[in-house]
Design an enzyme around this catalytic site. Structure first.
Site, PDB file in Angstrom:
ATOM      1  N   TYR A 261       0.723  -1.496  -0.283  1.00 60.96           N
ATOM      2  CA  TYR A 261       0.137  -0.699   0.012  1.00 60.96           C
ATOM      3  C   TYR A 261       0.728   1.316   0.066  1.00 60.96           C
ATOM      4  O   TYR A 261       0.575   2.581  -0.487  1.00 60.96           O
ATOM      5  CB  TYR A 261      -0.981   0.008   0.992  1.00 60.96           C
TER       6      TYR A 261
ATOM      7  N   ARG B 206      -0.159   6.239  17.320  1.00 61.30           N
ATOM      8  CA  ARG B 206      -0.527   6.959  16.379  1.00 61.30           C
ATOM      9  C   ARG B 206      -0.725   8.403  16.336  1.00 61.30           C
ATOM     10  O   ARG B 206      -1.279   9.254  17.560  1.00 61.30           O
ATOM     11  CB  ARG B 206      -1.306   6.126  15.582  1.00 61.30           C
TER      12      ARG B 206
ATOM     13  N   ASN C 165      -3.820   8.575   9.558  1.00 65.47           N
ATOM     14  CA  ASN C 165      -5.346   7.812   9.796  1.00 65.47           C
ATOM     15  C   ASN C 165      -5.982   8.890  10.499  1.00 65.47           C
ATOM     16  O   ASN C 165      -6.576   8.924  11.277  1.00 65.47           O
ATOM     17  CB  ASN C 165      -4.581   7.635  11.159  1.00 65.47           C
TER      18      ASN C 165
ATOM     19  N   GLU D  16     -11.917  -1.997   9.079  1.00 62.94           N
ATOM     20  CA  GLU D  16     -12.077  -0.724   9.755  1.00 62.94           C
ATOM     21  C   GLU D  16     -10.719  -0.334  10.295  1.00 62.94           C
ATOM     22  O   GLU D  16      -9.827  -1.474  10.242  1.00 62.94           O
ATOM     23  CB  GLU D  16     -13.091  -0.937  10.534  1.00 62.94           C
TER      24      GLU D  16
END
Length: 321
Positions: free
Chosen positions: A146, A217, A175, A188
């Site tokens: 990705y 994150r 995110n 999800e």
């Protein structure tokens, strides 16, 4: 009236962006494989098209001035870590066809939605990570297919802008979360998954967290995201820009924040094996602030409130059916 096309308009960010653009007076064509799952179509036209096909891409790009290219085969870490070949193939076809079809159709400006997944693994091995600047992308070493696909298309957009009469803009998402997004089924992302697990749990229950929960994150609320996309498209800056917050939390902290907001203070975390991605990732917004004079302002706590409430409502409604 400026005419725009939003690809991926059936997806989470895409349908929010369509609404945002319509509210500002744009004529909008939405394109996707599917209609928005949780809301009505706001676009002036919505076409079900598979952009992996060249003829579909040509049809999608006709008669518009600008393109917001959000279409992608993607999901949370559980999905992108187990579908490398499928993601690389599908997204490469989507991106090559869409970009070339936009050029052929005389599109003036093209915004490509990239990702923080393009950043090198070797800069993200510690939970207390140094925030990632746009210039950190090279030497390249994305973790998954990705990320490689996103980085390749960033380069392609830059070359097209250099050599052809079409301007490009590049945004690197960090995110994105919020209401009206995928919250189950395997695609999800962490905030939605944790909100779902907490909503389904009773006080005294435990919820599963992949790994030790110390991975970090930063998360960007959807309203800030669509405003940032629009500002980047209108700007004169053609190089990649981060779009995220610099409010870094661990996944464990995220889970505790959700349980607190839900009023469920007696939920424990059960740590189980699962894909965790890089150990730490955070956004450096210095360049974003310099270029736009703006950055996302919604705190994680403030953004989680409507996100959790919406997911809880969806689960409650589903149980009643």
């Amino acid at each position: 009236m400026k005419r725009v096309c939003v690809t991926g308009a059936g997806g989470f960010i895409g349908h929010h962006l369509v609404t945002f653009l319509k509210e500002r007076g744009y004529w909008v064509r939405g394109v996707d494989l599917k209609y928005p799952e949780y809301t009505e179509v706001d676009a002036d036209e919505f076409e079900l098209l598979d952009l992996r096909r060249w003829d579909a891409a040509l049809q999608a790009m006709r008669g518009v001035d600008q393109v917001y290219a959000l279409a992608a085969d993607m999901g949370g870490m559980g999905y992108i870590s187990t579908h490398h070949a499928e993601i690389l193939r599908n997204n490469s076809l989507i991106n090559l066809h869409t970009l070339d079809a936009a050029l052929i159709n005389g599109v003036q400006r093209y915004l490509y939605s990239s990702s923080a997944c393009i950043y090198p693994e070797y800069l993200q091995t510690e939970a207390d990570v140094v925030p990632l600047k746009e210039s950190d992308a090279y030497p390249a070493q994305p973790q998954d297919a990705y990320g490689w696909e996103k980085l390749f298309t960033e380069l392609l957009c830059s070359y097209y802008a250099d050599e052809y009469p079409m301007e490009t803009r590049i945004v690197r998402f960090h995110n994105i979360y919020g209401p009206l997004g995928t919250y189950d089924g395997g695609r999800e992302k962490a905030p939605a998954a944790i909100c779902r697990k907490v909503a389904l749990a009773e006080d005294g229950d435990s919820i599963e967290i992949w790994g030790d929960g110390e991975q970090t994150r930063s998360f960007c609320y959807i309203d800030d995201c669509v405003e940032g996309i629009y500002r980047i498209m209108q700007s004169d800056y053609a190089k990649p820009l981060n779009l995220g917050t610099d409010e870094m939390v661990s996944i464990k902290q995220l889970a505790h924040m959700v349980t607190e907001l839900a009023g469920k203070r007696d939920i424990s975390l059960e740590h189980v094996p699962g894909p965790q991605g890089v150990r730490g990732r955070n956004s450096d917004n210095s360049l974003l602030r310099k270029v736009l004079g703006w950055e996302p302002a919604t705190s994680l706590r403030d953004g989680l409130v409507p996100t959790y409430e919406w997911i809880e409502t969806m689960l409650t409604s589903r149980d009643r059916v």
